[in-house]
Design an enzyme around this catalytic site. Structure first.
Site, short mmCIF file in Angstrom:
data_model
loop_
_atom_site.label_atom_id
_atom_site.label_comp_id
_atom_site.label_asym_id
_atom_site.label_seq_id
_atom_site.Cartn_x
_atom_site.Cartn_y
_atom_site.Cartn_z
CG ASP A 126 -41.58 24.56 -34.28
OD1 ASP A 126 -40.44 24.21 -34.65
OD2 ASP A 126 -42.27 23.89 -33.51
CB THR A 181 -34.28 24.19 -37.25
OG1 THR A 181 -33.44 23.06 -37.51
CG2 THR A 181 -33.44 25.30 -36.68
CG HIS A 182 -39.93 21.64 -37.70
ND1 HIS A 182 -39.78 20.30 -37.91
CD2 HIS A 182 -40.58 21.75 -36.50
CE1 HIS A 182 -40.30 19.62 -36.90
NE2 HIS A 182 -40.78 20.47 -36.03
CD GLN A 241 -51.92 13.51 -25.49
OE1 GLN A 241 -52.92 13.09 -24.93
NE2 GLN A 241 -50.92 12.73 -25.85
CE1 TYR A 242 -47.23 22.07 -25.98
CE2 TYR A 242 -49.61 22.39 -26.07
CZ TYR A 242 -48.35 22.52 -26.64
OH TYR A 242 -48.22 23.11 -27.88
CE LYS A 264 -41.24 14.69 -35.03
NZ LYS A 264 -41.07 16.16 -35.13
CG ASP A 299 -38.07 6.61 -47.52
OD1 ASP A 299 -38.03 5.40 -47.80
OD2 ASP A 299 -38.69 7.45 -48.19
O1 S5P Z 1 -43.56 13.63 -30.24
C1 S5P Z 1 -43.18 14.73 -30.62
C2 S5P Z 1 -41.94 14.90 -31.24
C3 S5P Z 1 -41.53 16.19 -31.59
S1 S5P Z 1 -39.93 16.38 -32.14
N1 S5P Z 1 -43.95 15.83 -30.42
C4 S5P Z 1 -43.57 17.09 -30.79
O2 S5P Z 1 -44.31 18.03 -30.55
N2 S5P Z 1 -42.36 17.27 -31.43
C5 S5P Z 1 -41.93 18.60 -31.91
O3 S5P Z 1 -41.79 19.46 -30.79
C6 S5P Z 1 -42.91 19.26 -32.84
O4 S5P Z 1 -42.62 18.97 -34.18
C7 S5P Z 1 -42.73 20.71 -32.52
O5 S5P Z 1 -41.69 21.25 -33.31
C8 S5P Z 1 -42.30 20.76 -31.09
C9 S5P Z 1 -43.39 21.07 -30.10
O6 S5P Z 1 -43.87 22.34 -30.26
P1 S5P Z 1 -44.94 23.02 -29.27
O7 S5P Z 1 -45.23 24.31 -29.91
O8 S5P Z 1 -46.13 22.11 -29.19
O9 S5P Z 1 -44.22 23.16 -27.95
#
Ligand code: S5P
Length: 497
Positions: free
Chosen positions: A275, A298-299, A447-448, A330, A333
């Site tokens: 990102d 990618t975004h 959330q991690y 994502k 539509d």
């Molecule tokens: O539920 C989701 C789905 C996705 S694809 N939660 C997410 O965080 N993502 C993507 O994963 C989000 O768009 C971002 O590109 C990545 C997480 O990034 P981080 O920096 O939080 O690890």
């Protein structure tokens, strides 16, 4: 020269005819045909088996299943029988009812939510099951059923088949600890029909040559546990967990196959969420971290200086390092709109992204629309079943409905963006974002979880890591750490189950 009389099988409870009569009958009803046939693989074959037609001949069904039963008696004892879907299902049923063996059914496409099993019927861990098949070529369809049974701690030591095409299936199954018994081989069929004057010599020669030229190499990729090495099978349990490599073999979608193969070969279940906001930074990251990842996500719309060259260069790096590109667009539509969003505009995503994702919210039309563009290009789609952000609405029944939608489009959908494992079916890829080396959250609801929680506890397949790598002092060092943590968690899960 084969002794055909010796090959005639003893008559058991039923009334198996001799092999000559059986082969002749199969030939007469068109269950075995000679000519020029294009196989599913595109290969031209002088022989074709269509054993499905047997079901239209009840007496023949009984006869074939009696032959199968008799052939299986040269192997180890078993408690149940399981036919490889579909043709062998009724054959297994006949063996089951005639000889009073309980039957098991392996689900082929009905994938259950949550922890539901893919094997139907009553069984207990350690039971031995005989696998029944109509025709074996490479052995992969028998293996698929064996692996599903073994996942449920059901042992398989023997399989029985009506026709062994002698193209390597028997050897391949042997490498997996499975003894294949056959009612007849293709050599025997040629001999019987040749002796009866039903086949010209040149057809026999052509068929023999074809079989000789099209043998599959046995490939022992399934890891063997010590329990597999002989011993008392009735007391030892084999719970075989499928490796990424095993799953590569099971998958029919080329992108999923490539993905699982890459994960096994590169020993990584890490997807980098790149990102970043400039093309140069994206390429720098891709080149530096490429050796450690299976997917680069990618975004593309956050790149401020996007030019078509960027995706061209990125595709080169994907090839160089062997990773897949996943544009995290994502889509959300109606089918007609997403079709255009996917194929046109500035980004022309379908031209370069191997994988895309979509919300299930709009209903199946979204997948149909994307599929109209992606299928011909051999692209794959992930459905977003669960999200990592606090308070999101994609939970419970929503995830269940997403799985159902995926099942209806499994020629294009290869898996899910999810926070937990949705299905035990090994074909689905479960990919989880929201991963750092320690639990936590950001200020906007992200959330991690840790790699171990995702891969080992929740049994997902791939971790998506963004800022854990992009904001690290050294992105390569960080990527290596995530690669190691993710892969070790996978190895731990393999040990645990
Ligand atoms: O539920 C989701 C789905 C996705 S694809 N939660 C997410 O965080 N993502 C993507 O994963 C989000 O768009 C971002 O590109 C990545 C997480 O990034 P981080 O920096 O939080 O690890």
């Amino acid at each position: 020269m084969i002794d055909i009389e010796a090959a005639c099988l003893p008559v058991g409870m039923g009334s198996a005819t001799n092999l000559n009569d059986l082969v002749l009958k199969l030939f007469e009803i068109g269950a075995v045909k000679f000519g020029n046939f294009t196989l599913k693989s595109g290969i031209q074959s002088p022989v074709y088996f269509d054993l499905r037609v047997i079901i239209s001949y009840p007496d023949l069904m009984i006869d074939v299943s009696e032959h199968l039963y008799q052939a299986s008696k040269t192997g180890s004892t078993y408690q149940s029988v399981c036919g490889v879907p579909y043709t062998a299902l009724p054959l297994a049923t006949c063996i089951s009812t005639a000889h009073k063996f309980p039957m098991l059914i392996r689900r082929k496409e009905a994938k259950d939510y949550g922890t539901k099993k893919i094997i139907e019927g009553h069984y207990k861990p350690g039971d031995v099951c005989l696998v029944v098949e109509d025709v074996v070529t490479s052995g992969s369809s028998v293996l698929e059923t064996v692996l599903s049974l073994q996942q449920e701690e059901i042992n398989v030591t023997d399989a029985v088949v009506l026709v062994d095409r002698e193209q390597g299936g028997k050897d391949m199954l042997k490498t997996k600890g499975i003894k294949l018994h056959s009612v007849c081989t293709i050599t025997q069929i040629l001999e019987v029909l040749g002796n009866m004057g039903k086949l010209e010599q040149d057809v026999i020669n052509r068929t023999k040559q074809f079989i000789h030229d099209n043998r599959f190499n046995p490939n022992g990729n399934v890891k063997r546990s010590p329990e597999d090495e002989g011993g008392d099978r009735s007391i030892k349990r084999v719970k075989r967990v499928l490796t990424y490599g095993d799953r590569a073999k099971l998958c029919s979608h080329s992108v999923a196959k490539f993905l699982f193969t890459t994960m096994e070969d590169k020993q990584t279940n890490l997807a980098l969420s790149a990102d970043v906001t400039t093309g140069a930074e994206l390429l720098r990251l891709a080149d530096a971290v490429g050796p450690h990842i299976c997917i680069l996500k990618t975004h593309i719309d956050i790149i401020s200086d996007f030019k078509p060259d960027l995706v061209h260069d990125l595709s080169h790096l994907a090839e160089k390092h062997g990773f897949l590109i996943f544009e995290d667009r994502k889509f959300a539509d109606i089918g007609n709109t997403v079709k255009h969003q996917y194929s046109s505009g500035v980004y022309r995503i379908s031209d370069w992204s191997h994988i895309i994702n979509a919300h299930a919210l709009p209903g199946p039309g979204i997948v149909q629309g994307l599929k109209e563009v992606g299928l011909v290009k051999d692209r794959a789609c992930l459905l977003i079943a669960e999200m990592s952000s606090k308070g999101n609405l994609a939970t419970g029944d929503y995830a269940k409905a997403t799985l159902k939608m995926a099942e209806e489009h499994d020629d294009f959908v290869i898996g899910f963006i999810t926070q937990s494992k949705l299905s035990n079916d090994p074909n689905w890829v479960h990919i989880t974002p929201g991963v750092k080396l320690t639990r936590g959250k950001d200020s906007l609801g992200q959330q991690y979880l840790t790699p171990r929680e995702v891969i080992c506890d929740k049994e997902c397949d791939i971790i998506i890591v963004g800022r854990g790598i992009t904001e690290a002092e050294d992105s390569v060092v960080a990527a290596k750490a995530f690669q190691e943590a993710g892969y070790n968690a996978y190895l731990e899960r393999m040990q645990k189950t």
